[in-house]
Design a protein around this motif. Structure first.
Motif, PDB file in Angstrom:
ATOM      1  N   SER A 172       0.823  -1.204   0.000  1.00 16.23           N
ATOM      2  CA  SER A 172       0.000   0.000   0.000  1.00 16.23           C
ATOM      3  C   SER A 172       0.854   1.249   0.000  1.00 16.23           C
ATOM      4  N   GLY A 173       0.413   2.270  -0.708  1.00 17.86           N
ATOM      5  CA  GLY A 173       1.121   3.542  -0.728  1.00 17.86           C
ATOM      6  C   GLY A 173       0.684   4.463   0.382  1.00 17.86           C
ATOM      7  N   GLY A 174      -0.144   4.009   1.316  1.00 24.26           N
ATOM      8  CA  GLY A 174      -0.570   4.853   2.418  1.00 24.26           C
ATOM      9  C   GLY A 174      -2.075   4.836   2.562  1.00 24.26           C
ATOM     10  N   PRO A 175      -2.623   5.847   3.263  1.00 23.75           N
ATOM     11  CA  PRO A 175      -4.065   5.892   3.486  1.00 23.75           C
ATOM     12  C   PRO A 175      -4.823   5.913   2.166  1.00 23.75           C
ATOM     13  N   PRO A 176      -6.016   5.340   2.123  1.00 24.49           N
ATOM     14  CA  PRO A 176      -6.803   5.339   0.881  1.00 24.49           C
ATOM     15  C   PRO A 176      -7.147   6.741   0.446  1.00 24.49           C
ATOM     16  N   LYS A 177      -7.472   6.898  -0.822  1.00 22.49           N
ATOM     17  CA  LYS A 177      -7.819   8.210  -1.348  1.00 22.49           C
ATOM     18  C   LYS A 177      -8.952   8.837  -0.550  1.00 22.49           C
ATOM     19  N   SER A 178      -8.808  10.133  -0.329  1.00 22.86           N
ATOM     20  CA  SER A 178      -9.777  10.811   0.524  1.00 22.86           C
ATOM     21  C   SER A 178     -10.954  11.366  -0.268  1.00 22.86           C
ATOM     22  N   ARG A 179     -12.126  11.312   0.353  1.00 18.91           N
ATOM     23  CA  ARG A 179     -13.293  12.019  -0.163  1.00 18.91           C
ATOM     24  C   ARG A 179     -13.688  12.998   0.917  1.00 18.91           C
ATOM     25  N   LEU A 180     -13.225  14.218   0.786  1.00 17.36           N
ATOM     26  CA  LEU A 180     -13.395  15.208   1.853  1.00 17.36           C
ATOM     27  C   LEU A 180     -14.857  15.495   2.123  1.00 17.36           C
TER      28      LEU A 180
ATOM     29  N   ALA B 156      14.728  15.182  21.136  1.00 18.18           N
ATOM     30  CA  ALA B 156      13.983  16.101  20.272  1.00 18.18           C
ATOM     31  C   ALA B 156      12.488  16.111  20.562  1.00 18.18           C
ATOM     32  N   VAL B 157      11.821  14.980  20.397  1.00 23.88           N
ATOM     33  CA  VAL B 157      10.350  14.956  20.436  1.00 23.88           C
ATOM     34  C   VAL B 157       9.859  13.787  21.281  1.00 23.88           C
ATOM     35  N   ASP B 158       8.812  14.025  22.059  1.00 24.50           N
ATOM     36  CA  ASP B 158       8.141  12.957  22.789  1.00 24.50           C
ATOM     37  C   ASP B 158       6.709  13.412  23.077  1.00 24.50           C
ATOM     38  N   CYS B 159       5.846  13.319  22.074  1.00 29.09           N
ATOM     39  CA  CYS B 159       4.484  13.814  22.226  1.00 29.09           C
ATOM     40  C   CYS B 159       3.595  13.239  21.117  1.00 29.09           C
ATOM     41  N   PRO B 160       2.280  13.414  21.235  1.00 30.58           N
ATOM     42  CA  PRO B 160       1.376  12.915  20.186  1.00 30.58           C
ATOM     43  C   PRO B 160       1.498  13.728  18.910  1.00 30.58           C
ATOM     44  N   GLU B 161       1.323  13.054  17.775  1.00 29.50           N
ATOM     45  CA  GLU B 161       1.305  13.715  16.471  1.00 29.50           C
ATOM     46  C   GLU B 161       0.150  13.139  15.659  1.00 29.50           C
ATOM     47  N   TRP B 162      -0.119  13.747  14.487  1.00 29.62           N
ATOM     48  CA  TRP B 162      -1.251  13.318  13.673  1.00 29.62           C
ATOM     49  C   TRP B 162      -0.829  13.123  12.221  1.00 29.62           C
ATOM     50  N   ILE B 163      -1.416  12.113  11.601  1.00 34.86           N
ATOM     51  CA  ILE B 163      -1.179  11.805  10.191  1.00 34.86           C
ATOM     52  C   ILE B 163      -1.767  12.910   9.309  1.00 34.86           C
ATOM     53  N   VAL B 164      -1.029  13.295   8.255  1.00 37.74           N
ATOM     54  CA  VAL B 164      -1.525  14.249   7.255  1.00 37.74           C
ATOM     55  C   VAL B 164      -1.461  13.574   5.883  1.00 37.74           C
ATOM     56  N   PRO B 165      -2.537  12.935   5.439  1.00 39.98           N
ATOM     57  CA  PRO B 165      -2.528  12.321   4.106  1.00 39.98           C
ATOM     58  C   PRO B 165      -2.258  13.382   3.041  1.00 39.98           C
TER      59      PRO B 165
ATOM     60  N   SER C  68     -13.118   8.621   4.755  1.00 39.66           N
ATOM     61  CA  SER C  68     -14.077   9.652   5.140  1.00 39.66           C
ATOM     62  C   SER C  68     -13.688  10.340   6.445  1.00 39.66           C
ATOM     63  N   SER C  69     -12.628   9.832   7.108  1.00 41.19           N
ATOM     64  CA  SER C  69     -12.188  10.433   8.372  1.00 41.19           C
ATOM     65  C   SER C  69     -10.678  10.629   8.351  1.00 41.19           C
ATOM     66  N   PRO C  70     -10.190  11.555   7.519  1.00 46.90           N
ATOM     67  CA  PRO C  70      -8.745  11.717   7.369  1.00 46.90           C
ATOM     68  C   PRO C  70      -8.099  12.604   8.431  1.00 46.90           C
ATOM     69  N   PHE C  71      -8.885  13.072   9.400  1.00 42.79           N
ATOM     70  CA  PHE C  71      -8.350  13.930  10.458  1.00 42.79           C
ATOM     71  C   PHE C  71      -8.359  13.172  11.788  1.00 42.79           C
ATOM     72  N   GLY C  72      -7.492  13.580  12.698  1.00 35.63           N
ATOM     73  CA  GLY C  72      -7.485  12.994  14.028  1.00 35.63           C
ATOM     74  C   GLY C  72      -6.854  11.620  14.127  1.00 35.63           C
TER      75      GLY C  72
END
Length: 362
Positions: free
Chosen positions: A12-20, A254-263, A240-244
């Motif tokens: 897979s190349g990543g998250p499925p295509k988005s339908r905003l 450097a970093v130690d915290c939550p992050e979020w995916i950005v398709p 249908s839920s590409p946020f959160g």
């Protein structure tokens, strides 16, 4: 977590295509506490001395990241440009903007400690910058959440800006659709037509590929790890839920915290709604290979020492290079042509020396 993970690409190349879906809500999973946790994390990080910095286990990765940011700035900044630096942090890019000979700078960050460190760095008061010459451009600093507040109102007298930058931070807006939209709306409202939005952020395709190639919900190597929550056990993501889409990210020193995916496809589509046209989005590996073909950037790499130099024969470790693969660089252009005779704002709140009272807190 498996140490020394190299990860073979999945099919897979990543998250499925988005339908905003243009939901005004969609913020059920949003928590101000989570955002504040991110702010507190960066606020608590202290400025390192040169010796501390050089002893970092990811020192060459940090230098590589600085090279990528420097190349972006050199590619899209002209002498005298007005710059809006979103999530400016401790002002680590101030010297880069000075070398680009910009004419005006506004930095915005949610973390009070980071803004204060940025102020002292700009003033030349930081211990490791005491012998540095003064910066050549006037500046203004704002403490506030640029993914929540309407910056076009706050910076009405400062706009338009020629360049907007958001380095390694835009993904923090992706906790909800509302925040992601506010981030892009702020950029679009403050950029002049023809202006450029540059930045760096995690590469969602790479992260999802590595997740799917792992045995469980975590992966990493000696300097980083990423862990997804149990809700992603199936390792599938709804278009249908590409946020959160949250994960925990740890990077040594450097970093130690939550992050979020950005398709990337969603990012491109959403930016397009705000008249921001994607110029490119390249994985950091591809970006490095492309611009190391140009002599001026080879020389910059040598001076920064990311791949070692005449004095330091050490170089980027395989584990650091794998971390670089987790990121991409991007540039977007604001649609339209600059208006003839367009006059910049008054910008009378900018200073050549910034006091604590000069910082606007929102």
């Amino acid at each position: 977590m498996k140490r020394g993970y190299t990860g073979s690409p999945s099919n897979s190349g990543g998250p499925p295509k988005s339908r905003l879906k243009h939901s005004a809500e969609g913020d059920a999973d949003y928590s101000e506490d989570v955002v504040q946790k991110v702010a507190n994390h960066y606020s608590a990080r202290t400025n390192q001395s040169l010796a501390e910095r050089e002893s970092s286990p990811i020192i060459h990765l940090k230098k590589l990241n600085n090279w990528i940011k420097s190349v972006l700035i050199q590619l899209y900044t002209r002498r005298g440009d007005a710059v809006l630096d979103l999530a400016c942090g401790k002002g680590g890019d101030l010297i880069k903007w000075d070398k680009a000979k910009v004419g005006y700078y506004v930095g915005v960050d949610i973390a009070e400690g980071s803004i204060e460190d940025c102020r002292t760095r700009y003033n030349g008061d930081a211990n490791h910058h005491q012998n540095r010459k003064k910066f050549s451009f006037p500046a203004r600093l704002i403490c506030g959440d640029c993914y929540e507040i309407r910056l076009d109102k706050v910076l009405a007298d400062d706009a338009p800006f020629d360049v907007c930058s958001c380095q390694f931070a835009l993904h923090y807006s992706w906790s909800t659709e509302k925040r992601a939209r506010r981030a892009l709306a702020n950029v679009s409202a403050l950029l002049r037509p023809g202006g450029t939005f540059i930045g760096t952020m995690p590469d969602a395709n790479v992260i999802i590929r590595k997740l799917r190639a792992s045995d469980g919900l975590s992966f990493g190597n000696s300097v980083y790890w990423i862990r997804f929550d149990e809700e992603y056990t199936e390792k599938s993501f709804s278009s249908s839920s590409p946020f959160g889409i949250k994960y925990q990210f740890h990077l040594e020193d450097a970093v130690d915290c939550p992050e979020w995916i950005v398709p990337v496809d969603v990012f491109k589509a959403l930016a397009d709604e705000y008249d921001l046209e994607l110029v490119f989005a390249k994985n950091a590996h591809d970006f490095v290979h492309e611009y190391l073909k140009k002599p001026e950037y080879v020389d910059l790499m040598r001076r920064l020492g990311a791949l070692g130099d005449d004095r330091d024969k050490s170089t980027l470790s395989p584990d650091e290079w794998e971390v670089a693969y987790l990121y991409l660089a991007f540039a977007l252009r604001k649609r339209g042509q600059p208006e003839r005779g367009q006059v910049n704002g008054r910008r009378d709140k900018a200073k050549m020396h910034i006091s604590k009272d000069d910082i606007m807190t929102i």
